[in-house]
Enzyme design. Structure first.
Site, mmCIF file in Angstrom:
data_model
loop_
_atom_site.group_PDB
_atom_site.id
_atom_site.type_symbol
_atom_site.label_atom_id
_atom_site.label_comp_id
_atom_site.label_asym_id
_atom_site.label_seq_id
_atom_site.Cartn_x
_atom_site.Cartn_y
_atom_site.Cartn_z
ATOM 1 N N CYS A 1 37.739 -23.067 -6.214
ATOM 2 C CA CYS A 1 36.484 -22.493 -6.138
ATOM 3 C C CYS A 1 35.286 -23.368 -6.168
ATOM 4 O O CYS A 1 34.450 -23.002 -5.464
ATOM 5 C CB CYS A 1 36.422 -21.262 -7.114
ATOM 6 S SG CYS A 1 37.472 -20.076 -7.054
ATOM 7 N N CYS B 1 34.322 -24.242 -2.936
ATOM 8 C CA CYS B 1 33.960 -23.260 -1.762
ATOM 9 C C CYS B 1 32.580 -23.073 -1.497
ATOM 10 O O CYS B 1 31.716 -22.725 -2.450
ATOM 11 C CB CYS B 1 34.554 -22.030 -2.219
ATOM 12 S SG CYS B 1 34.171 -20.406 -1.055
ATOM 13 N N GLU C 1 49.506 -21.019 18.473
ATOM 14 C CA GLU C 1 49.488 -19.708 17.640
ATOM 15 C C GLU C 1 50.860 -18.905 17.546
ATOM 16 O O GLU C 1 51.098 -18.495 16.362
ATOM 17 C CB GLU C 1 48.567 -18.728 18.474
ATOM 18 C CG GLU C 1 47.176 -19.087 18.100
ATOM 19 C CD GLU C 1 46.305 -19.457 16.894
ATOM 20 O OE1 GLU C 1 46.989 -18.580 15.900
ATOM 21 O OE2 GLU C 1 45.518 -20.287 16.822
ATOM 22 N N TYR D 1 45.767 -10.500 15.995
ATOM 23 C CA TYR D 1 45.457 -11.540 15.584
ATOM 24 C C TYR D 1 45.606 -12.571 16.714
ATOM 25 O O TYR D 1 44.750 -13.384 16.850
ATOM 26 C CB TYR D 1 46.256 -12.089 14.469
ATOM 27 C CG TYR D 1 46.017 -13.640 14.102
ATOM 28 C CD1 TYR D 1 44.777 -14.002 13.422
ATOM 29 C CD2 TYR D 1 47.059 -14.579 14.515
ATOM 30 C CE1 TYR D 1 44.635 -15.336 13.248
ATOM 31 C CE2 TYR D 1 46.742 -15.952 14.517
ATOM 32 C CZ TYR D 1 45.445 -16.251 13.799
ATOM 33 O OH TYR D 1 45.104 -17.622 13.574
ATOM 34 N N CYS E 1 40.713 -21.766 -0.771
ATOM 35 C CA CYS E 1 40.969 -20.272 -1.052
ATOM 36 C C CYS E 1 42.335 -20.000 -1.004
ATOM 37 O O CYS E 1 42.903 -19.104 -0.421
ATOM 38 C CB CYS E 1 40.011 -19.137 -0.455
ATOM 39 S SG CYS E 1 40.011 -17.666 -1.182
ATOM 40 N N CYS F 1 30.673 -14.867 -3.922
ATOM 41 C CA CYS F 1 32.188 -14.224 -3.942
ATOM 42 C C CYS F 1 32.307 -13.060 -5.103
ATOM 43 O O CYS F 1 32.102 -13.489 -6.276
ATOM 44 C CB CYS F 1 33.107 -15.383 -4.027
ATOM 45 S SG CYS F 1 34.956 -14.877 -4.059
ATOM 46 N N ASP G 1 44.590 -13.293 9.825
ATOM 47 C CA ASP G 1 45.840 -13.270 9.282
ATOM 48 C C ASP G 1 45.956 -13.460 7.677
ATOM 49 O O ASP G 1 45.143 -13.023 7.024
ATOM 50 C CB ASP G 1 46.315 -14.824 9.844
ATOM 51 C CG ASP G 1 45.618 -16.192 9.244
ATOM 52 O OD1 ASP G 1 44.571 -15.831 8.473
ATOM 53 O OD2 ASP G 1 46.119 -17.202 9.418
#
Length: 337
Positions: free
Chosen positions: A211, A214, A49, A132, A204, A220, A150
């Site tokens: 799209c 997605c 991370e 985060y 995205c 959306c 994030d």
């Protein structure tokens, strides 16, 4: 902050349906073979991370694997010297992350009996662990409910919920965090958190999002209102200035003079060619290099001059044992050919 003309028409999925849809998508289409996803431990998640902050996955993978070879446990990292830590980090940039990771390891060993806590609130007490990262460790290492936000999540939520306003503003950030907390499921959090990151990173995307691939396209807001290319809203980028820099090369058959930089400014605690404000008009130029930082471009000139008073002489064959900034290492490597 949702577009009023479309909010009555575009209804977001329920929290349960949203998490179920994303986790099912991730299982089939997401990234499930990353090194830190194998043999999961809190320490491996912590390392990954911090490395992934402001750095792409493909760049991090070799550094992560090399890091674990040198520092396989949190104890090994805590006991390492700063030079060892910086040497293994060199090339990743944003060196404060390396120092934070080192501090975190020492804190975990000395204050937490070598064990990272399993909830976000306690994780926030570990040096270098922000909101985060705390959520990510909670979700990925322990599979516990924890909101994560994030850059990928900000972009995804901004588009999906139609959140307007500067994405970097405190107001928008607060709104996105509220959605993240509300939509965090009570189960299967590891896969859900990974789904958010994967969807943002692979579908995205900032430019030319796919799209049609997605799984939540039909609910959306940005897709329905034709604002995919508009959201999230950002401030216009400022032009990055160029700064001149002068470095001294004092090279003999016994090695090159290097100095260890302070903990502040660029390249903290790394070994570097001595830097001066201005060279003498009679100084001989050895070469030059350029480097781009996040806030300015460095146009560097390397001059030939005595520098015994600035540091210590290090044999060229021993440079691999020292943490050097990437442009300095590249420049010195040309001298070893």
């Amino acid at each position: 902050m949702i577009d009023k003309t479309s909010s009555a028409i575009i209804t977001p999925l329920s929290t349960l349906k949203f998490s179920e849809t994303l986790t099912l998508w991730q299982k089939v289409h997401g990234r499930n073979d990353l090194p830190w996803q194998q043999e999961i431990t809190p320490y491996r998640v912590l390392v990954s991370e911090l490395m992934l902050q402001q750095t792409q996955v493909t760049t991090v993978i070799p550094y992560f694997e090399r890091w674990l070879q040198h520092f396989p446990t949190v104890v090994a990292l805590a006991e390492a010297s700063e030079d060892e830590v910086m040497t293994q980090w060199q090339g990743l940039g944003y060196y404060s992350r390396a120092r934070n990771l080192h501090k975190a390891a020492k804190f975990v060993v000395n204050e937490l009996n070598g064990q990272l806590p399993d909830n976000a609130e306690q994780l926030r007490e570990v040096p270098g662990v922000g909101p985060y990262t705390a959520g990510a460790i909670s979700a990925f290492a322990f599979n516990k409910p924890a909101a994560i936000v994030d850059g990928n999540v900000k972009r995804l939520f901004s588009r999906y919920f139609g959140i307007e306003g500067d994405i970097s503003s405190a107001k928008v950030n607060k709104t996105i965090w509220s959605y993240a907390e509300r939509y965090t499921p009570t189960v299967n959090n590891r896969r859900y958190a990974q789904a958010l990151l994967d969807l943002g990173a692979t579908v995205c995307t900032p430019r030319s999002p796919d799209c049609q691939q997605c799984p939540i396209r039909t609910s959306c807001n940005a897709y329905a209102t034709g604002r995919v290319d508009i959201l999230p809203e950002k401030k216009a980028k400022k032009k990055i200035p160029t700064r001149r820099g002068y470095f001294v090369l004092d090279l003999t058959t016994d090695g090159v003079i290097l100095t260890q930089r302070s903990g502040d400014g660029i390249w903290p605690r790394l070994w570097c060619l001595p830097q001066i404000l201005e060279p003498l008009e009679t100084a001989s130029i050895h070469g030059s290099f350029k480097h781009i930082f996040s806030h300015y471009k460095l146009d560097a000139t390397v001059i030939i001059e005595s520098a015994e008073q600035f540091g210590q002489r290090i044999p060229l064959e021993q440079l691999d044992n020292y943490g050097l900034p990437t442009p300095i290492r590249k420049y010195l490597n040309t001298l070893r050919v």
